[in-house]
Design a protein around this motif. Structure first.
Motif, PDB file in Angstrom:
ATOM      1  N   TYR A   1      -3.907  15.296   2.264  1.00 15.43           N
ATOM      2  CA  TYR A   1      -2.767  14.546   2.338  1.00 15.43           C
ATOM      3  C   TYR A   1      -1.262  14.480   1.750  1.00 15.43           C
ATOM      4  CZ  TYR A   1      -6.484  13.070   5.753  1.00 15.43           C
ATOM      5  OH  TYR A   1      -6.861  12.968   6.733  1.00 15.43           O
ATOM      6  N   ILE A   2      -1.278  14.871   0.490  1.00 11.46           N
ATOM      7  CA  ILE A   2      -0.575  14.220  -0.971  1.00 11.46           C
ATOM      8  C   ILE A   2       0.266  15.908  -1.016  1.00 11.46           C
ATOM      9  CG2 ILE A   2      -1.754  14.341  -2.656  1.00 11.46           C
ATOM     10  CD1 ILE A   2       1.381  12.193  -2.743  1.00 11.46           C
ATOM     11  N   LEU A   3      -0.525  16.921  -0.459  1.00 14.83           N
ATOM     12  CA  LEU A   3      -0.128  18.428  -1.168  1.00 14.83           C
ATOM     13  C   LEU A   3       0.897  18.578   1.007  1.00 14.83           C
ATOM     14  CD1 LEU A   3      -0.259  20.902  -2.006  1.00 14.83           C
ATOM     15  CD2 LEU A   3      -1.969  21.799  -0.741  1.00 14.83           C
TER      16      LEU A   3
ATOM     17  N   THR B   1     -12.193   7.868  -2.315  1.00 17.69           N
ATOM     18  CA  THR B   1     -12.747   6.551  -2.827  1.00 17.69           C
ATOM     19  C   THR B   1     -12.746   6.561  -1.368  1.00 17.69           C
ATOM     20  OG1 THR B   1     -11.589   5.548  -4.896  1.00 17.69           O
ATOM     21  CG2 THR B   1     -12.813   4.542  -3.717  1.00 17.69           C
ATOM     22  N   GLN B   2     -11.925   6.189  -0.633  1.00 22.57           N
ATOM     23  CA  GLN B   2     -12.135   6.069   0.911  1.00 22.57           C
ATOM     24  C   GLN B   2     -12.944   6.921   1.585  1.00 22.57           C
ATOM     25  OE1 GLN B   2      -9.416   7.157   3.903  1.00 22.57           O
ATOM     26  NE2 GLN B   2      -9.055   4.892   4.880  1.00 22.57           N
TER      27      GLN B   2
ATOM     28  N   PHE C   1       2.278  16.152   2.303  1.00 20.42           N
ATOM     29  CA  PHE C   1       3.333  15.382   2.622  1.00 20.42           C
ATOM     30  C   PHE C   1       4.289  16.367   1.856  1.00 20.42           C
ATOM     31  CE2 PHE C   1       5.320  11.843   0.651  1.00 20.42           C
ATOM     32  CZ  PHE C   1       5.904  11.245   2.232  1.00 20.42           C
TER      33      PHE C   1
ATOM     34  N   TRP D   1       0.452  10.990  -7.560  1.00 25.45           N
ATOM     35  CA  TRP D   1      -0.957  12.130  -7.145  1.00 25.45           C
ATOM     36  C   TRP D   1      -2.015  11.324  -7.171  1.00 25.45           C
ATOM     37  CZ3 TRP D   1       1.009  17.106  -4.671  1.00 25.45           C
ATOM     38  CH2 TRP D   1      -0.615  17.821  -4.269  1.00 25.45           C
TER      39      TRP D   1
ATOM     40  N   PRO E   1      -9.350  15.936  -1.757  1.00 26.42           N
ATOM     41  CA  PRO E   1      -8.803  14.759  -1.875  1.00 26.42           C
ATOM     42  C   PRO E   1      -6.895  14.859  -1.652  1.00 26.42           C
ATOM     43  CG  PRO E   1     -10.234  14.424  -3.087  1.00 26.42           C
ATOM     44  CD  PRO E   1     -10.183  15.829  -2.808  1.00 26.42           C
ATOM     45  N   TYR E   2      -7.117  16.100  -1.998  1.00 33.15           N
ATOM     46  CA  TYR E   2      -5.197  15.914  -2.607  1.00 33.15           C
ATOM     47  C   TYR E   2      -4.574  16.208  -1.051  1.00 33.15           C
ATOM     48  CZ  TYR E   2      -6.154  20.868  -3.853  1.00 33.15           C
ATOM     49  OH  TYR E   2      -6.972  22.377  -3.418  1.00 33.15           O
TER      50      TYR E   2
ATOM     51  N   ILE F   1      -2.145   7.856   3.346  1.00 34.21           N
ATOM     52  CA  ILE F   1      -2.438   7.674   2.285  1.00 34.21           C
ATOM     53  C   ILE F   1      -2.329   6.080   2.492  1.00 34.21           C
ATOM     54  CG2 ILE F   1      -1.456   7.643   0.250  1.00 34.21           C
ATOM     55  CD1 ILE F   1      -0.556  11.120   1.357  1.00 34.21           C
ATOM     56  N   CYS F   2      -1.460   5.597   3.197  1.00 33.86           N
ATOM     57  CA  CYS F   2      -1.478   4.002   2.731  1.00 33.86           C
ATOM     58  C   CYS F   2      -2.728   3.893   3.600  1.00 33.86           C
ATOM     59  CB  CYS F   2      -0.526   3.244   3.633  1.00 33.86           C
ATOM     60  SG  CYS F   2       1.519   3.387   3.090  1.00 33.86           S
ATOM     61  N   ALA F   3      -3.090   3.737   4.589  1.00 35.65           N
ATOM     62  CA  ALA F   3      -4.436   3.172   4.895  1.00 35.65           C
ATOM     63  C   ALA F   3      -5.765   3.603   3.484  1.00 35.65           C
ATOM     64  CB  ALA F   3      -5.324   4.246   6.251  1.00 35.65           C
ATOM     65  N   ALA F   4      -5.956   4.991   3.085  1.00 34.85           N
ATOM     66  CA  ALA F   4      -6.691   5.071   1.583  1.00 34.85           C
ATOM     67  C   ALA F   4      -6.760   4.190   1.032  1.00 34.85           C
ATOM     68  CB  ALA F   4      -6.416   6.526   1.429  1.00 34.85           C
ATOM     69  N   VAL F   5      -5.400   4.086   0.254  1.00 32.36           N
ATOM     70  CA  VAL F   5      -4.884   2.968  -1.097  1.00 32.36           C
ATOM     71  C   VAL F   5      -5.641   1.247  -0.683  1.00 32.36           C
ATOM     72  CG1 VAL F   5      -2.788   2.322  -2.378  1.00 32.36           C
ATOM     73  CG2 VAL F   5      -2.705   4.451  -1.489  1.00 32.36           C
TER      74      VAL F   5
ATOM     75  N   PRO G   1       1.064  -1.713   0.153  1.00 32.41           N
ATOM     76  CA  PRO G   1      -0.339  -0.025  -0.141  1.00 32.41           C
ATOM     77  C   PRO G   1       0.487   1.305  -0.035  1.00 32.41           C
ATOM     78  CG  PRO G   1      -0.731  -1.871   2.085  1.00 32.41           C
ATOM     79  CD  PRO G   1       0.832  -1.964   0.984  1.00 32.41           C
TER      80      PRO G   1
ATOM     81  N   ALA H   1      -7.574   7.409  -4.315  1.00 35.57           N
ATOM     82  CA  ALA H   1      -7.673   6.511  -3.479  1.00 35.57           C
ATOM     83  C   ALA H   1      -8.279   7.121  -2.301  1.00 35.57           C
ATOM     84  CB  ALA H   1      -6.593   5.499  -3.200  1.00 35.57           C
ATOM     85  N   VAL H   2      -7.724   8.285  -1.345  1.00 35.27           N
ATOM     86  CA  VAL H   2      -8.146   9.142  -0.434  1.00 35.27           C
ATOM     87  C   VAL H   2      -9.821   9.285  -0.810  1.00 35.27           C
ATOM     88  CG1 VAL H   2      -8.549  11.230   0.246  1.00 35.27           C
ATOM     89  CG2 VAL H   2      -5.738  10.034   0.159  1.00 35.27           C
TER      90      VAL H   2
ATOM     91  N   CYS I   1      -4.949  10.689  -5.115  1.00 37.12           N
ATOM     92  CA  CYS I   1      -5.922  11.415  -4.526  1.00 37.12           C
ATOM     93  C   CYS I   1      -6.909  10.842  -4.516  1.00 37.12           C
ATOM     94  CB  CYS I   1      -6.017  12.444  -5.266  1.00 37.12           C
ATOM     95  SG  CYS I   1      -4.645  14.053  -4.819  1.00 37.12           S
TER      96      CYS I   1
ATOM     97  N   GLN J   1      -8.445   1.224  -0.462  1.00 39.78           N
ATOM     98  CA  GLN J   1      -9.276   1.102  -2.293  1.00 39.78           C
ATOM     99  C   GLN J   1      -8.930  -0.759  -2.815  1.00 39.78           C
ATOM    100  OE1 GLN J   1      -7.314   3.041  -5.287  1.00 39.78           O
ATOM    101  NE2 GLN J   1      -9.088   4.322  -5.829  1.00 39.78           N
TER     102      GLN J   1
END
Lengths: 225, 225
Positions: free
Chosen positions: B148-150, A215-216, B152, A206, B145-146, B209-213, A145, A212-213, A210, B216
């Motif tokens: 967390y990645i932003l 969807t969650q 990070f 990216w 949705p972006y 992010i790992c949890a969301a992936v 993951p 995946a987040v 996004c 999914q």
């Protein structure tokens, strides 16, 4: 006097750079580039074949595994050697990797001059991003993951390093190449892949993250309803 | 001769650093630190109150919004001024931000000496990470949705910049502070938050992010079944 002047002479710019004990490149340019090319091709072929036998890995992921193996080994072996061999330019044994950096320094003499910024960026790249790239090969192969966020992190590090690399050279007057040929072939050309590929991977990761987040988030909302 | 020597004198290390036209700091240390402290407190209070009125934003996210507003404005206003004001040390008007950098340079003279690496790292920080931090305030508030990645990406950029900052100074002999007090108060102390907080945020975002992936991935598997 004459002898000391000769021993201090080198092919790098600026000419007044002091490199006592410098030993000129022995291997030809085609040998240096050729060995790197063939070794890289072997690594890529090996990973491509191996990943094909693991089953159920999509083509795009197999290509990414090849990239991460190639870039990881480049970071660890080539750049790692540079970081921990401050006197590589005095090497008399025609050590291949010392020759690589003697040759590359014609495009950017900050390597042979041991510029602190270069050592720093190469240090971060070889010590952190190198092993992390090999971890990415494993992460993709085993569908971890953390695969996307890891690839994103390394790519961003590569882009940051490349940005520091070019901006510092520009601020210092862009005077580190021996000729226009070496400027474009080594300084620009050899680093070009490390701008384009990390950019593409960052954008892809990216988007994947996004999605995946999102969807969650939707799954959670559905559950609440 | 005497006059020219006086005009070249400055409180920074190394002493032989040439700063023609240098104008000494006018504001007191407590004024400089105090104004930054009060201004930061106002920003944080404003964001805290505002985010409380937006409704349904968790406390941790409200704290993060405060951090991103504070760090974003610091990057854009303070660091942005430094990057685009190469002659700030000649300022005679007691301009507050010029005074900040004159004072901070007692902890790291590479600022006043306009070291290329410092300008590069501060350039990336102020031009890219500054606006991105303000975008993070908005992204958290509106649950993008972006988000967390932003967060990070910016945190990783801050950590990379801080790593380059300290490693280059160490490689160059760690000789840029006027005294042990300024070394620890400014060079170490003032940057400490930008090691701890980005580290914590990176770890949190990595996990989210790992949890969301993973979720999914499981959702997809469930659908396939």
């Amino acid at each position: 006097m004459e002898g000391s002047q000769v021993s201090h002479s080198h092919p790098y710019e600026p000419k007044d750079l002091q490199l006592p004990g410098y030993v000129p490149v022995v291997l030809s340019q085609s040998t240096i580039v050729g060995v790197y090319g063939v070794a890289s091709l072997l690594v890529v072929s090996f990973i491509w074949i191996l990943s094909g036998r693991l089953g159920k890995i999509r083509k795009i992921d197999r290509v990414l595994m090849c990239w991460w193996a190639f870039t990881g080994l480049t970071h660890i072996i080539l750049e790692g050697y540079f970081v921990f061999s401050p006197e590589f330019y005095k090497d008399k044994t025609a050590n291949y990797i010392a020759e690589v950096w003697k040759e590359y320094s014609k495009g950017d003499s900050r390597y042979v001059a041991r510029d602190a910024t270069i050592v720093t960026v190469e240090g971060i790249t070889s010590v952190l991003e190198g092993p992390a790239s090999l971890l990415a090969v494993y992460a993709i192969a085993s569908g971890k993951p953390y695969s996307y966020i890891l690839q994103f992190a390394i790519s961003l590090g590569q882009l940051y390093g490349t940005a520091v690399y070019y901006i510092t050279a520009t601020l210092e007057g862009d005077k580190f190449a021996s000729s226009t040929f070496y400027y474009y072939a080594y300084y620009i050309g050899a680093n070009f892949s490390w701008i384009v590929i990390p950019s593409l991977i960052s954008i892809r990761c990216w988007r994947k993250i996004c999605a995946a987040v999102q969807t969650q988030g939707q799954t959670k909302k559905t559950k609440v309803r």
